[in-house]
Each structure stands twice: as structure tokens, then as C-alpha cells.
Design an enzyme around this catalytic site. Structure first.
Site, mmCIF file in Angstrom:
data_model
loop_
_atom_site.group_PDB
_atom_site.id
_atom_site.type_symbol
_atom_site.label_atom_id
_atom_site.label_comp_id
_atom_site.label_asym_id
_atom_site.label_seq_id
_atom_site.Cartn_x
_atom_site.Cartn_y
_atom_site.Cartn_z
ATOM 1 C CE LYS A 2 -3.755 -2.354 2.450
ATOM 2 N NZ LYS A 2 -4.232 -2.935 1.244
ATOM 3 C CB CYS A 3 4.268 1.739 -0.615
ATOM 4 S SG CYS A 3 5.652 2.874 -0.788
ATOM 5 N N GLY A 4 3.223 4.262 -2.257
ATOM 6 C CA GLY A 4 3.288 4.955 -3.540
ATOM 7 C C GLY A 4 4.227 4.259 -4.517
ATOM 8 C CB THR B 96 2.562 -0.593 -4.232
ATOM 9 O OG1 THR B 96 2.762 -0.430 -2.822
ATOM 10 C CG2 THR B 96 1.975 -1.965 -4.494
#
Length: 189
Positions: free
Chosen positions: A38-40, A42
């Protein structure tokens, strides 16, 4: 593991919590990445999978990527190991190994990650991981030969990885050469 001298001296855990010995990977160039769902960053899973497939096509026995999920940065990988596996496969078609969730910094950091950070400090000598999707390149003899920040796109590493494979090929370190060498020895016996 203070006595560790190579990447292969470690046994992280797989998605089921069982030991995942790294010794069978000897002879491969390995890209190690701390991942998050759930990361930028990803969407780098797509780039990692493309890189994996592209290089595996040319060197099927001499390269792999290993993902290590981590929830230490903004709680961006909160799911279970099964959730993470499913997410990677369904959303990005990931086929390279994604192991069990672990810490990469702090007192609970996995020994492998502590060792890699000591072998290849980051910018200005920092020994901590700054964010998700930092990348380490491991040579076939288990040495850390490169480290890149989260902003480095996986696709941009293709030439560096291919150069490491070629260098290792000249040195006779690749898994495919070891397999051939064993076959040659058997023929000579």
C-alpha cells in the site's frame, strides 16, 4: 549473525513462517527488495516482474528477485503473509519469491537486513533503510555489490544486473556454469 560472511549464511522465513535457506541460491545474481502493498512505490512490483521475466529469459538459472514485505514504513503492508502473496499475484502477476513479512530496521530487524546494510551503507554512510522498495544486488558468491533507493525504478537496473551476470560468468561463478562443470566432471570420470 555476527559471523556471517555471505548472503547465503542466512535463513529468513517464507510466507508460512518456515525457514527459507538461501544456500540453494548460490551462483545466482539476486536482487533483494523490501516491499509493501500500500505504498506509492507499490507499482514497482510491475517493473520488478518485468525485469525478472526479461533477465530470466536470457539467464534462466542465473538470476532471481526476492521480495521481503515490511510494514515499518507508514504501516503500508498491514496484511497477513497470505494477503500479501495474493495481492502481489492478483494485481501485478508476481512470480518471483515474496517471503514472510519482516523488519528491516531497529532492534527486531532481520539479521539478513542488518548484514546487508552493514555491507553496503546508503547515502552518507547511513545504515538504515529509508523507505519501502530499497534494492540490494547480491553477487553469485553472496556479496552485496549494489544498493539503490526507493525512487530507483527496477527497469533502470537491467544493464547493471546484466553486467554483474557477465562479470560473474567470466569468473566462473554462475549456477549454470556450476551445473555444466559438474556434468563435465561426470563425463571425464
Amino acid at each position: 549473525m555476527a559471523s556471517a560472511t555471505t548472503f547465503y549464511d542466512f535463513e529468513p522465513v517464507d510466507k508460512k513462517g518456515s525457514p527459507f535457506p538461501l544456500t540453494p541460491l548460490k551462483g545466482k545474481v539476486i536482487l533483494v527488495v523490501n516491499t509493501a502493498s500500500k505504498c506509492g512505490f507499490t507499482p514497482q512490483f510491475k517493473g520488478l516482474e518485468t525485469l525478472y521475466q526479461t533477465i530470466k529469459e536470457k539467464y534462466p538459472e542465473d538470476f532471481t528477485i526476492i521480495g521481503f514485505p515490511c510494514n515499518q514504513f507508514g504501516s503500508q503492508d498491514p496484511g497477513s503473509n497470505d494477503d500479501i502473496q495474493s495481492f502481489c499475484q492478483v494485481n501485478y502477476g508476481v512470480t518471483f519469491p515474496v517471503l514472510g513479512k519482516l523488519d528491516v530496521n531497529g532492534e527486531e530487524a532481520a539479521p539478513l537486513w542488518t548484514w546487508m546494510k552493514e555491507q553496503q551503507p546508503g547515502l552518507m554512510g547511513l545504515k538504515r533503510i529509508k523507505w519501502n522498495f530499497e534494492k540490494f544486488l547480491i553477487s553469485p558468491d553472496g556479496k552485496v555489490v549494489g544498493r539503490w533507493a526507493s525512487v530507483t525504478k527496477p527497469e533502470s537496473l537491467e544493464q547493471t544486473i546484466l553486467a554483474e551476470i557477465e562479470k560473474s560468468k567470466k569468473a566462473g561463478l554462475l549456477a549454470s556454469q556450476q551445473a555444466q562443470g559438474g556434468g563435465e566432471q561426470a563425463k571425464l570420470s
